[in-house]
Design a protein around this motif. Sequence first.
Motif, PDB file in Angstrom:
ATOM      1  N   LEU A  86      73.159 -92.334  -4.606  1.00 47.17           N
ATOM      2  CA  LEU A  86      71.845 -92.431  -3.956  1.00 47.17           C
ATOM      3  C   LEU A  86      71.079 -93.682  -4.369  1.00 47.17           C
ATOM      4  O   LEU A  86      69.872 -93.640  -4.631  1.00 47.17           O
ATOM      5  N   ILE A  87      71.794 -94.802  -4.436  1.00 47.42           N
ATOM      6  CA  ILE A  87      71.183 -96.085  -4.767  1.00 47.42           C
ATOM      7  C   ILE A  87      70.900 -96.823  -3.466  1.00 47.42           C
ATOM      8  O   ILE A  87      71.786 -96.981  -2.622  1.00 47.42           O
ATOM      9  N   THR A  88      69.692 -97.287  -3.308  1.00 48.08           N
ATOM     10  CA  THR A  88      69.297 -97.948  -2.067  1.00 48.08           C
ATOM     11  C   THR A  88      70.028 -99.272  -1.885  1.00 48.08           C
ATOM     12  O   THR A  88      70.209-100.030  -2.830  1.00 48.08           O
ATOM     13  N   ASN A  89      70.427 -99.543  -0.674  1.00 48.27           N
ATOM     14  CA  ASN A  89      71.020-100.819  -0.282  1.00 48.27           C
ATOM     15  C   ASN A  89      70.076-101.964  -0.658  1.00 48.27           C
ATOM     16  O   ASN A  89      68.871-101.867  -0.485  1.00 48.27           O
ATOM     17  N   ILE A  90      70.604-103.091  -1.174  1.00 49.57           N
ATOM     18  CA  ILE A  90      69.730-104.152  -1.671  1.00 49.57           C
ATOM     19  C   ILE A  90      68.965-104.865  -0.549  1.00 49.57           C
ATOM     20  O   ILE A  90      67.893-105.416  -0.787  1.00 49.57           O
ATOM     21  N   VAL A  91      69.513-104.854   0.671  1.00 45.48           N
ATOM     22  CA  VAL A  91      68.776-105.450   1.783  1.00 45.48           C
ATOM     23  C   VAL A  91      67.540-104.608   2.096  1.00 45.48           C
ATOM     24  O   VAL A  91      66.471-105.132   2.398  1.00 45.48           O
ATOM     25  N   ASP A  92      67.672-103.273   1.983  1.00 51.08           N
ATOM     26  CA  ASP A  92      66.508-102.400   2.148  1.00 51.08           C
ATOM     27  C   ASP A  92      65.502-102.614   1.019  1.00 51.08           C
ATOM     28  O   ASP A  92      64.291-102.571   1.238  1.00 51.08           O
ATOM     29  N   GLU A  93      66.003-102.844  -0.190  1.00 52.48           N
ATOM     30  CA  GLU A  93      65.100-103.128  -1.311  1.00 52.48           C
ATOM     31  C   GLU A  93      64.276-104.383  -1.035  1.00 52.48           C
ATOM     32  O   GLU A  93      63.085-104.448  -1.333  1.00 52.48           O
ATOM     33  N   LEU A  94      64.929-105.365  -0.470  1.00 52.54           N
ATOM     34  CA  LEU A  94      64.260-106.633  -0.199  1.00 52.54           C
ATOM     35  C   LEU A  94      63.180-106.487   0.870  1.00 52.54           C
ATOM     36  O   LEU A  94      62.220-107.257   0.898  1.00 52.54           O
ATOM     37  N   ARG A  95      63.317-105.508   1.731  1.00 56.24           N
ATOM     38  CA  ARG A  95      62.360-105.331   2.836  1.00 56.24           C
ATOM     39  C   ARG A  95      60.928-105.210   2.327  1.00 56.24           C
ATOM     40  O   ARG A  95      60.016-105.777   2.893  1.00 56.24           O
ATOM     41  N   GLY A  96      60.712-104.462   1.257  1.00 58.79           N
ATOM     42  CA  GLY A  96      59.379-104.385   0.671  1.00 58.79           C
ATOM     43  C   GLY A  96      58.696-103.057   0.907  1.00 58.79           C
ATOM     44  O   GLY A  96      59.183-102.206   1.657  1.00 58.79           O
ATOM     45  N   GLY A  97      57.533-102.892   0.254  1.00 57.44           N
ATOM     46  CA  GLY A  97      56.776-101.655   0.342  1.00 57.44           C
ATOM     47  C   GLY A  97      55.822-101.658   1.535  1.00 57.44           C
ATOM     48  O   GLY A  97      55.197-102.671   1.843  1.00 57.44           O
ATOM     49  N   PHE A  98      55.683-100.516   2.185  1.00 59.81           N
ATOM     50  CA  PHE A  98      54.864-100.443   3.389  1.00 59.81           C
ATOM     51  C   PHE A  98      53.366-100.509   3.102  1.00 59.81           C
ATOM     52  O   PHE A  98      52.569-100.680   4.012  1.00 59.81           O
ATOM     53  N   HIS A  99      52.977-100.400   1.840  1.00 64.99           N
ATOM     54  CA  HIS A  99      51.556-100.552   1.508  1.00 64.99           C
ATOM     55  C   HIS A  99      51.153-102.028   1.458  1.00 64.99           C
ATOM     56  O   HIS A  99      49.982-102.347   1.274  1.00 64.99           O
ATOM     57  N   ARG A 100      52.157-102.911   1.631  1.00 64.18           N
ATOM     58  CA  ARG A 100      51.870-104.353   1.690  1.00 64.18           C
ATOM     59  C   ARG A 100      52.491-104.907   2.969  1.00 64.18           C
ATOM     60  O   ARG A 100      53.446-105.658   2.949  1.00 64.18           O
ATOM     61  N   GLU A 101      51.932-104.474   4.069  1.00 63.79           N
ATOM     62  CA  GLU A 101      52.510-104.738   5.390  1.00 63.79           C
ATOM     63  C   GLU A 101      52.768-106.217   5.648  1.00 63.79           C
ATOM     64  O   GLU A 101      53.807-106.583   6.187  1.00 63.79           O
ATOM     65  N   GLU A 102      51.838-107.079   5.251  1.00 67.78           N
ATOM     66  CA  GLU A 102      51.993-108.507   5.544  1.00 67.78           C
ATOM     67  C   GLU A 102      53.241-109.096   4.888  1.00 67.78           C
ATOM     68  O   GLU A 102      53.803-110.083   5.369  1.00 67.78           O
ATOM     69  N   ALA A 103      53.646-108.501   3.777  1.00 68.36           N
ATOM     70  CA  ALA A 103      54.768-109.052   3.020  1.00 68.36           C
ATOM     71  C   ALA A 103      56.094-108.352   3.324  1.00 68.36           C
ATOM     72  O   ALA A 103      57.094-108.620   2.666  1.00 68.36           O
ATOM     73  N   LEU A 104      56.130-107.482   4.318  1.00 65.53           N
ATOM     74  CA  LEU A 104      57.390-106.860   4.716  1.00 65.53           C
ATOM     75  C   LEU A 104      58.335-107.923   5.276  1.00 65.53           C
ATOM     76  O   LEU A 104      57.908-108.880   5.907  1.00 65.53           O
ATOM     77  N   MET A 105      59.628-107.724   5.047  1.00 65.72           N
ATOM     78  CA  MET A 105      60.640-108.622   5.596  1.00 65.72           C
ATOM     79  C   MET A 105      61.406-107.905   6.704  1.00 65.72           C
ATOM     80  O   MET A 105      61.653-106.702   6.628  1.00 65.72           O
ATOM     81  N   HIS A 106      61.783-108.671   7.733  1.00 65.68           N
ATOM     82  CA  HIS A 106      62.460-108.120   8.908  1.00 65.68           C
ATOM     83  C   HIS A 106      63.732-108.916   9.166  1.00 65.68           C
ATOM     84  O   HIS A 106      63.771-110.130   8.957  1.00 65.68           O
ATOM     85  N   HIS A 107      64.758-108.244   9.662  1.00 68.62           N
ATOM     86  CA  HIS A 107      66.025-108.921   9.905  1.00 68.62           C
ATOM     87  C   HIS A 107      65.966-109.720  11.196  1.00 68.62           C
ATOM     88  O   HIS A 107      65.439-109.263  12.209  1.00 68.62           O
ATOM     89  N   ALA A 108      66.520-110.939  11.165  1.00 69.37           N
ATOM     90  CA  ALA A 108      66.566-111.774  12.367  1.00 69.37           C
ATOM     91  C   ALA A 108      67.658-111.313  13.329  1.00 69.37           C
ATOM     92  O   ALA A 108      67.576-111.578  14.527  1.00 69.37           O
ATOM     93  N   LEU A 109      68.689-110.630  12.805  1.00 68.81           N
ATOM     94  CA  LEU A 109      69.749-110.141  13.679  1.00 68.81           C
ATOM     95  C   LEU A 109      69.269-108.934  14.468  1.00 68.81           C
ATOM     96  O   LEU A 109      68.494-108.112  13.967  1.00 68.81           O
ATOM     97  N   THR A 110      69.740-108.815  15.690  1.00 65.54           N
ATOM     98  CA  THR A 110      69.363-107.685  16.541  1.00 65.54           C
ATOM     99  C   THR A 110      70.176-106.453  16.151  1.00 65.54           C
ATOM    100  O   THR A 110      71.144-106.536  15.383  1.00 65.54           O
ATOM    101  N   ARG A 111      69.820-105.316  16.716  1.00 61.28           N
ATOM    102  CA  ARG A 111      70.466-104.055  16.339  1.00 61.28           C
ATOM    103  C   ARG A 111      71.969-104.070  16.580  1.00 61.28           C
ATOM    104  O   ARG A 111      72.732-103.455  15.834  1.00 61.28           O
TER     105      ARG A 111
END
Length: 306
Positions: A195-220
């Motif tokens: 139950l260890i989170t994927n590191i790309v999900d870790e990099l995404r960031g916390g939702f309490h800091r919306e401006e600093a969230l990271m999003h993937h450039a690749l499409t679904r």
Amino acid sequence: ERIAGVFNDLKADIIAIQEGPKHKRQMAKFSKDYLDDGYDIHHIYSGTQNNCILVRKGLELGVKQFTERHKIYDYLSKGVAYYTWTNVEKENAKKIPRKPVVLSLTPPGSDETVEVMAFHTKSKISDLRNKKQWEDRDLEAIVSALESRQRLSGELVAVRNYLTHAILSQRTKGCILVGDLNEGPNRDIFEQKFLITNIVDELRGGFHREEALMHHALTREWLDPSRAKAYSAKFRDATQDGKKVKTLLDHIMVSSGIKDGTAPIRLVKGSGFIEHEVYEAHVKNSGNDRHERPSDHIPVSAKFRF
């Protein structure tokens, strides 16, 4: 020639390179000899494997590289202290082994910047080397693998701290992170069983800091591991008897402002791409020998507009 062929066919204005040469002058010679001397070289020394960013000459774009003396490397050079799985008495702290290159980009007619980082995490090499060790639940080997994975999280914490500070302090209007993160969006056996989170999900960031969230450039379609070409590398999985598995290790991620268009540089929606055709055009014979391939990884790309 194969590497240069990929670069020339991509026609990219900005190219992030992992495992570049030891010295900047070597990268400059490569550009001169094979890329018509068409790029300015931004390089940071980390030993035998170095991150580089090439920027096409003549772009209407202000480009400045952060030196290692800049305060951002307070986040990127210091080790993140954490406890290992087997020792909660003494904290472990390891520095990022491959320093990222960070550039500040200023579009024409603007006084606002966007920062781009080329980053390469350490590989998940451990003492877990074959399927039998996993089936026998070899505790030492499994703990070694978990601690190797934990070291990656330590690197991501340092990068995540940099991203959060850069955006929330309003030093820059956005961040683009490009690189080999040594994991894909799909979870491997340790994420499923421990139950260890994927590191790309870790990099995404916390939702309490919306401006600093990271999003993937690749499409679904590129992020769906069930699709035939939704991968950028193949590697042998020790827990599957050395079977070659396909995975997405290479990523382009952007902060919220670059995605939604409030930053001076924005991501072109739907432009993220894994460049299989460009890569395969420069594979010789079967490509089974490493020297027959341009790289062990297939490049990912995305388009941005001022």
